[in-house]
Design a protein around this motif. Sequence first.
Motif, mmCIF file in Angstrom:
data_model
loop_
_atom_site.group_PDB
_atom_site.id
_atom_site.type_symbol
_atom_site.label_atom_id
_atom_site.label_comp_id
_atom_site.label_asym_id
_atom_site.label_seq_id
_atom_site.Cartn_x
_atom_site.Cartn_y
_atom_site.Cartn_z
ATOM 1 N N TYR A 94 23.539 73.371 65.050
ATOM 2 C CA TYR A 94 23.593 73.416 64.292
ATOM 3 C C TYR A 94 21.874 73.807 63.241
ATOM 4 N N HIS A 95 21.113 74.207 61.387
ATOM 5 C CA HIS A 95 20.228 73.410 61.477
ATOM 6 C C HIS A 95 19.667 74.517 60.104
ATOM 7 N N TRP A 96 19.208 73.788 59.138
ATOM 8 C CA TRP A 96 18.838 74.644 58.115
ATOM 9 C C TRP A 96 17.701 75.444 57.563
ATOM 10 N N SER A 97 17.864 76.073 57.129
ATOM 11 C CA SER A 97 17.077 76.850 56.863
ATOM 12 C C SER A 97 17.018 77.758 55.657
ATOM 13 N N PRO A 98 15.662 78.102 55.131
ATOM 14 C CA PRO A 98 15.562 79.305 53.825
ATOM 15 C C PRO A 98 17.392 80.278 53.668
ATOM 16 N N GLN A 99 16.964 80.816 54.564
ATOM 17 C CA GLN A 99 18.413 81.403 54.532
ATOM 18 C C GLN A 99 19.593 80.825 54.652
ATOM 19 N N THR A 100 19.985 79.990 54.796
ATOM 20 C CA THR A 100 21.184 78.998 54.222
ATOM 21 C C THR A 100 21.612 79.491 53.006
ATOM 22 N N GLU A 101 19.740 78.913 52.342
ATOM 23 C CA GLU A 101 20.798 78.626 50.993
ATOM 24 C C GLU A 101 20.609 80.066 50.116
ATOM 25 N N SER A 102 20.106 80.906 50.953
ATOM 26 C CA SER A 102 20.006 82.255 50.431
ATOM 27 C C SER A 102 21.175 83.118 50.163
ATOM 28 N N THR A 103 21.193 82.540 51.904
ATOM 29 C CA THR A 103 22.886 82.863 51.948
ATOM 30 C C THR A 103 24.146 82.814 51.145
ATOM 31 N N LEU A 104 24.057 81.893 51.047
ATOM 32 C CA LEU A 104 24.365 80.799 50.417
ATOM 33 C C LEU A 104 25.150 81.191 48.537
ATOM 34 N N ILE A 105 24.137 81.873 48.166
ATOM 35 C CA ILE A 105 23.785 81.810 46.788
ATOM 36 C C ILE A 105 24.827 83.891 46.500
ATOM 37 N N GLU A 106 23.860 84.121 47.694
ATOM 38 C CA GLU A 106 25.085 85.670 47.981
ATOM 39 C C GLU A 106 26.497 85.539 47.742
ATOM 40 N N ARG A 107 26.705 84.433 48.738
ATOM 41 C CA ARG A 107 29.316 84.589 49.121
ATOM 42 C C ARG A 107 28.817 83.570 47.646
ATOM 43 N N SER A 108 28.127 83.310 46.986
ATOM 44 C CA SER A 108 28.460 82.838 45.500
ATOM 45 C C SER A 108 29.687 84.076 44.535
ATOM 46 N N LEU A 109 29.129 84.930 44.782
ATOM 47 C CA LEU A 109 29.835 86.017 44.890
ATOM 48 C C LEU A 109 31.958 85.676 44.646
ATOM 49 N N TYR A 110 31.603 85.226 45.976
ATOM 50 C CA TYR A 110 33.133 84.759 46.402
ATOM 51 C C TYR A 110 33.930 83.683 45.217
ATOM 52 N N GLY A 111 33.325 82.796 45.608
ATOM 53 C CA GLY A 111 33.690 81.526 44.215
ATOM 54 C C GLY A 111 32.562 80.168 44.683
ATOM 55 N N SER A 112 32.376 79.140 43.776
ATOM 56 C CA SER A 112 31.738 78.304 43.423
ATOM 57 C C SER A 112 31.354 77.350 44.431
ATOM 58 N N THR A 113 32.261 77.076 45.025
ATOM 59 C CA THR A 113 32.611 76.453 46.636
ATOM 60 C C THR A 113 32.479 76.582 47.970
ATOM 61 N N VAL A 114 31.720 76.614 48.836
ATOM 62 C CA VAL A 114 32.491 77.249 50.024
ATOM 63 C C VAL A 114 33.658 77.664 49.859
ATOM 64 N N GLU A 115 34.621 76.042 50.141
ATOM 65 C CA GLU A 115 36.279 76.710 50.386
ATOM 66 C C GLU A 115 37.177 77.697 49.589
ATOM 67 N N GLU A 116 36.487 77.657 48.259
ATOM 68 C CA GLU A 116 37.032 78.912 47.956
ATOM 69 C C GLU A 116 36.196 80.147 48.066
ATOM 70 N N ALA A 117 35.003 80.399 48.149
ATOM 71 C CA ALA A 117 34.273 81.847 48.308
ATOM 72 C C ALA A 117 35.040 81.914 49.970
ATOM 73 N N ALA A 118 35.174 81.128 51.225
ATOM 74 C CA ALA A 118 36.148 80.775 52.204
ATOM 75 C C ALA A 118 37.412 81.727 52.047
ATOM 76 N N THR A 119 38.427 81.274 51.320
ATOM 77 C CA THR A 119 39.605 81.737 50.675
ATOM 78 C C THR A 119 39.448 83.066 50.333
ATOM 79 N N SER A 120 38.739 83.197 48.886
ATOM 80 C CA SER A 120 38.825 84.461 48.569
ATOM 81 C C SER A 120 37.828 85.600 49.794
ATOM 82 N N MET A 121 37.180 85.425 50.178
ATOM 83 C CA MET A 121 37.255 86.627 51.265
ATOM 84 C C MET A 121 38.083 87.016 52.210
ATOM 85 N N LEU A 122 38.906 85.290 52.827
ATOM 86 C CA LEU A 122 40.248 85.591 53.896
ATOM 87 C C LEU A 122 40.998 86.767 53.404
#
Length: 797
Positions: free
Chosen positions: A473-501
């Motif tokens: 693993y490694h962090w890159s600027p695209q990590t945060e950019s894509t996370l912001i895109e996925r905020s469409l599904y929720g305000s936390t990583v768990e919530e976003a993964a749940t909504s997409m699932l």
Amino acid sequence: MAALGELVDLPPVDLDARIVYFPVRHHSPACAWHVDRLIRDVQPAAVLIEGPRDATPLVPLLVAEETRMPVALYTTYVRRAEDELPERHAAYYPLCDFSPELAAIRAGLAIGAAVKFIDLTFPEKVEAHAVNDLPQSGEPGKLPPRRGPQSLQEEGWLAHNRLLKAACVRTGSRDPDDLWDHLYEVDCRSLSTADFIRNVLAYCALARRDFSPAELAAEGTLAREQAMATAIAEHSTGRVVVVTGGFHTVALPTTSPIMPQPLKIAADDHQLVLMRYSFEQLDRLNGYASGMPSPEFYQRMWEDQSAARLLVEVARQCRKKNFGVSTADAIAAVAHSERLAVLRGHATTSREDVLDGVRSVFIKGADDAEGVAVLAIARKLLAGDRVGNVPASAGQPPIVHDFRNTAAQLRLKLDKLDDTEAVLDLYRKSAHRDISRLFHRLAFLGVPFATFLRGPDFVAGSNLQRIQEAWKYHWSPQTESTLIERSLYGSTVEEAATSMLLERFAQAEAAGQGRSAADATHLIIHACRMGLHRHTQDLLDRVGGLLAEDAAFPSLVGAMDNLLILQVSREPLEAHHLHGLPELALAAYRRACFIVPTLVNTPTEEEAAALDALNSLLQAVRTLGDSPDLVQLRTDSLQALAATTGGSAALRGGAVGILFADGQLADADLVRHLRGHLLSSRDDGLDGPSFLRGLLMTARNVLWQVPECLASLNEVLHGWDEARFVKMLPALRLALADLTPRETDQVAKRVAVLLGTESLQLAHIPDLPASEMLRAVEVNRLVGASLAADGLEALLE
């Protein structure tokens, strides 16, 4: 451009008017240069810009000292309706140094003007049906369904306009982008701003002619223009400069001001944030639906850099790839591009001038061969790899904050750009299991952060005996950019993964017949792997309905496999709470057996998947517990398939192989089935090789365990004349293609014994294509026929 102006009714261009309308093409350096010049000359009290009006508070961040272009406004909207899944919408509003909108913001703030965005908010656009994909057919008003994040600066009218395409033909331009460069970019600074505006208005007015008022209303364009007209009308005193896409500028001076009804939106259902962006994303050739392609080229044009530097860089990269591009070639390419620009009447070198220099000098062979790699290098350099930055005062969206907090709690290293390897013990360390869940959630969301290297893959059903996972693993600027895109599904990583699932599971349910059960059970495994156990029992309860409706045999067997993986991997997946797994697996088995006889209708392109599923069915039921009644059910269905006539001979062969492997078919019956198909003339004689292929995919051991099979095969082949053998040879090769080298050797030894020799004296020619072998056989036949015609056939003995 004067001729274009005569074809359309244009609003007058009066730079001394109280309200000056400036038409732009998004990310056009020419438009940016003139709009900056206009605002500084006119000194308006207000600068009004096309863009979501709720983004106005973010204007100071766009000009902050820490801000580095490109950046984008990213906005989301969750549209909810009773008893329906929420519709999720997202859109970008990108900006770079040469964006006319950013030039207007900078110039407006520099002179102390009020700077505002005046378009509908993104939720209002969605409600007005204003956000659509590009027309794929090129026909006005015919737009395909929405897919993924949209652009708030869409310019589909440019690429899909018949009049502009005709202008491309007339001017010799390759496409509308080349036409725009030819008409506007290469000599923009030699024109007065009034003339430039008039020319752009003519261009955009022609584009608008392809759209009827009804089409514009349906797309939401008229609603947007009415909202922008309302914002303009609010500035009843003082001078105003209005900067909008040229498509809208044509109509705005005569548009009546009307605002849509206010929307009631929950705070969590709409967000607007400033995020870093990249030239890779901005490059229209990578799918961005508006603005100029090759942003690095236009960035350098904006910075008054010579295009020659880009050609030298292309040459350097080509040399690194050993493409035979010399320093002399680089000099020649620069000279060629500059002379082309002069020939085409360009004051400066255009993007296509540069690419033509590459095509003419750097490509040593055909464009569609050697040229592909060279042009790929050129286009990558012209696109650029710049990544923007946003100030700390822009804050972090909640999902990014949650990711960073979780990573810190799990002691993950986010300050290293190099890969870090993590080996996780899933069975003995709960902290490692938490890291695994985070990695799997991010992977499921498509966030570039962690890459799975090895370990148990419960979704694929492989390496389940392993107890450790390895990731890098490694962090890159695209990590945060894509996370912001996925905020469409929720305000936390768990919530976003749940909504997409849940969204994907609902899509599997809505898919109807075919593959829905396998997809749904795969998602339950994903859920367990991501630690989203709160929803898994409910999803599992819904699988029964999918099994009853699924008519795809591979999907049913795949669902059975997945359910059994959940059963046997309860410990690492923490699936102890799931009830009904064996019962659902049994239901999938019974349903699969029920439709086995229908596999005779399997199309040729789907035979391999069906044969694989037949093998998996036998393995899965043994894991489930193969009781006598299950054996009888399977045997009856396979016998029914084996007894069919017509249709897929490969699937009949597969059924015979499974029956033999299952101990339900005698050797003599197996040979009878094989011999009957080999002697069949059905399907132009291909029934036999197809049957053999299916048989060997489910029971390849018959070739060395049942001597009569090889004997029968040998006897039938000896009965074929040379023409039929040559015709059947590709199909026979395909039937035997899956044998391993050891198995091939084993079969060869038995054939040698069968022929009464110690070994087969065959020349070994590795990697000989089937086409070459068949050609050699045909040459041999023709030589033999020629010798026979001359009475010399004895030479062949």
